[in-house]
Design a protein around this motif. Structure first.
Motif, short mmCIF file in Angstrom:
data_model
loop_
_atom_site.label_atom_id
_atom_site.label_comp_id
_atom_site.label_asym_id
_atom_site.label_seq_id
_atom_site.Cartn_x
_atom_site.Cartn_y
_atom_site.Cartn_z
N GLU A 17 0.85 -1.19 0.00
CA GLU A 17 0.00 0.00 0.00
C GLU A 17 0.89 1.24 0.00
O GLU A 17 2.04 1.21 0.41
CB GLU A 17 -0.93 0.02 1.22
CG GLU A 17 -2.22 -0.71 1.02
CD GLU A 17 -3.27 -0.36 2.05
OE1 GLU A 17 -4.45 -0.66 1.81
OE2 GLU A 17 -2.91 0.20 3.11
N LYS A 18 0.32 2.37 -0.40
CA LYS A 18 1.09 3.61 -0.44
C LYS A 18 1.17 4.24 0.94
O LYS A 18 0.37 3.96 1.83
CB LYS A 18 0.44 4.60 -1.42
CG LYS A 18 0.45 4.14 -2.87
CD LYS A 18 -0.18 5.18 -3.78
CE LYS A 18 -0.15 4.72 -5.23
NZ LYS A 18 -0.78 5.71 -6.13
N ASN A 19 2.19 5.10 1.09
CA ASN A 19 2.33 5.93 2.30
C ASN A 19 2.44 5.12 3.59
O ASN A 19 1.74 5.36 4.57
CB ASN A 19 1.15 6.91 2.42
CG ASN A 19 1.04 7.81 1.20
OD1 ASN A 19 2.06 8.25 0.67
ND2 ASN A 19 -0.17 8.07 0.76
N THR A 20 3.34 4.14 3.59
CA THR A 20 3.61 3.40 4.82
C THR A 20 4.26 4.34 5.83
O THR A 20 5.12 5.14 5.49
CB THR A 20 4.55 2.22 4.53
OG1 THR A 20 3.98 1.41 3.51
CG2 THR A 20 4.76 1.38 5.79
N SER A 21 3.84 4.24 7.08
CA SER A 21 4.33 5.15 8.11
C SER A 21 5.79 4.87 8.47
O SER A 21 6.35 3.84 8.10
CB SER A 21 3.47 5.02 9.38
OG SER A 21 3.72 3.78 10.01
N TYR A 22 6.39 5.82 9.21
CA TYR A 22 7.79 5.69 9.64
C TYR A 22 8.04 4.35 10.31
O TYR A 22 9.04 3.68 10.03
CB TYR A 22 8.14 6.82 10.61
CG TYR A 22 9.23 6.45 11.59
CD1 TYR A 22 10.56 6.42 11.19
CD2 TYR A 22 8.93 6.07 12.89
CE1 TYR A 22 11.57 6.03 12.06
CE2 TYR A 22 9.92 5.69 13.77
CZ TYR A 22 11.24 5.67 13.35
OH TYR A 22 12.22 5.28 14.22
N LEU A 23 7.15 3.92 11.20
CA LEU A 23 7.39 2.71 11.98
C LEU A 23 7.56 1.48 11.10
O LEU A 23 8.30 0.56 11.43
CB LEU A 23 6.23 2.46 12.96
CG LEU A 23 6.24 3.23 14.27
CD1 LEU A 23 5.06 2.80 15.12
CD2 LEU A 23 7.54 3.01 15.03
N PHE A 24 6.88 1.45 9.96
CA PHE A 24 6.84 0.24 9.15
C PHE A 24 7.50 0.40 7.79
O PHE A 24 7.42 -0.51 6.96
CB PHE A 24 5.38 -0.21 8.96
CG PHE A 24 4.67 -0.50 10.25
CD1 PHE A 24 5.03 -1.57 11.04
CD2 PHE A 24 3.64 0.33 10.69
CE1 PHE A 24 4.37 -1.85 12.22
CE2 PHE A 24 2.98 0.07 11.88
CZ PHE A 24 3.35 -1.02 12.65
#
Length: 351
Positions: free
Chosen positions: A85-92
């Protein structure tokens, strides 16, 4: 405060009913105890606009020797992610990249059967995100447990940079600096001056990072900045593209960057980052590359400053090191900053 995550992981194992190993993808539960503090324990340090007036300002806070910036509200902190998916957060972000690389490699040359569960391989055939199941719902044997454990450890390491305070999550970050690149505009010396966001690894030569600047300065080091510009022949001490509104200081005593020391590393990293086939062959260049690639912008052998001087000398002698005269000028001015520094900290040496 304990936060429960569902971490997607990728590893090798033998699926139920098969005899050979496959690339397995699923989720595992991970509980992390996030550090907490009161709002009064976060001391304002600076507010920085990295893209001028069009950018929302980034507020920096100090606690326990580290700087933090607001990350998100606690209720918005992602607990999992969907690979591809697009725009994975910093953590992942790194976990998503690892899964993508592993799954894509396993699917190369028609090896879709090596990705399990089978529905995941089919999803990628149609370039769809991966709808993962918990590993407890998947039957398999002989999992590569070390691989799973290392991914969980990396997730915990990223969570260790988070700080919770009164419903807001803050992220531990590197200290920002003022970056300077010299150039020629309409036949006159010019400079591109802007606040620079430093990654958790500082200024680097990574492929995804921009070319390091000619020099960098602590946010409050206006004297050093103006002196550098004057020495470079920039006619206006306050170039048009520099706006002091970009940086608002609240507590300069919390700033720790040494302008000259970080500029030395940035100048060396710029040589490494811009290296092309035209770069000459010389022991000085080899030593400079070795130090830059094995160090970071706050810890490196003091020999690097001397190597920049040597690089200037061999460039003058005909062994090409720099791609243009402004790289030569910028490096020379940085070495002068290095020589003129009033305080020299002990730096490590490599053997």
């Amino acid at each position: 405060m304990d936060i429960d995550f569902e971490l997607p992981v990728v590893f090798n194992a033998i699926p139920h009913g098969r005899k050979t190993k496959a690339t397995m993808v699923g989720t595992v539960p991970v509980s992390v105890d996030l550090a907490e503090c009161g709002r009064g324990e976060l001391d304002p340090v600076a507010t920085v606009r990295f893209d001028g007036q069009l950018d929302r300002p980034t507020s920096y806070f100090h606690r326990g020797g580290d700087l933090f910036v607001p990350h998100c509200r606690l209720e918005d902190l992602p607990r999992t992610f969907v690979p591809y998916e697009k725009n994975t957060s910093y953590l992942f972000h790194k976990a998503d990249r690892s899964i993508r690389l592993t799954v894509d490699n396993a699917r190369m040359d028609g090896r879709r059967s090596y990705v399990y569960p089978k529905a995941l391989a089919e999803a990628r055939t149609w370039t769809k995100p991966l709808d993962l199941r918990p590993l407890t719902d998947i039957k398999f044997t002989e999992p590569y447990q070390d691989g799973i454990d290392s991914q969980i450890s990396r997730h915990r390491e990223r969570c260790a940079r988070l700080l919770l305070s009164e419903g807001l999550v803050y992220l531990r970050v590197s200290e920002p600096v003022i970056a300077v690149d010299l150039d020629l505009k309409n036949g006159v010396s010019d400079a591109w001056i802007r606040p620079l966001w430093r990654s958790s690894h500082g200024i680097t030569t990574a492929k995804t990072d921009p070319i390091p600047p000619h020099a960098v300065f602590r946010l409050d080091d206006e004297d050093g900045l103006l002196s550098f510009l004057a020495a470079a022949g920039v006619p206006d001490s306050r170039p048009e593209n520099w706006n002091t509104v970009s940086v608002a200081l609240h507590d300069a005593s919390r700033l720790a960057v040494d302008s000259s020391e970080m500029s030395v590393y940035s100048a060396g990293a710029r040589i490494v980052k811009k290296a092309q086939d035209w770069l000459g062959e010389h022991q000085v260049i080899d030593d400079l590359f070795r130090i830059v690639e094995r160090s970071n912008d706050t810890e490196y052998p003091s020999q690097l400053g001397d190597l920049l001087l040597d690089a200037l000398a061999i460039h003058r002698d005909g062994i090409r090191v720099f791609s243009n005269e402004y790289d030569v000028l910028g490096t020379r001015l940085v070495t002068e900053m290095w020589d003129d520094r009033s305080v020299s900290l002990a730096l490590p040496s490599f053997k």
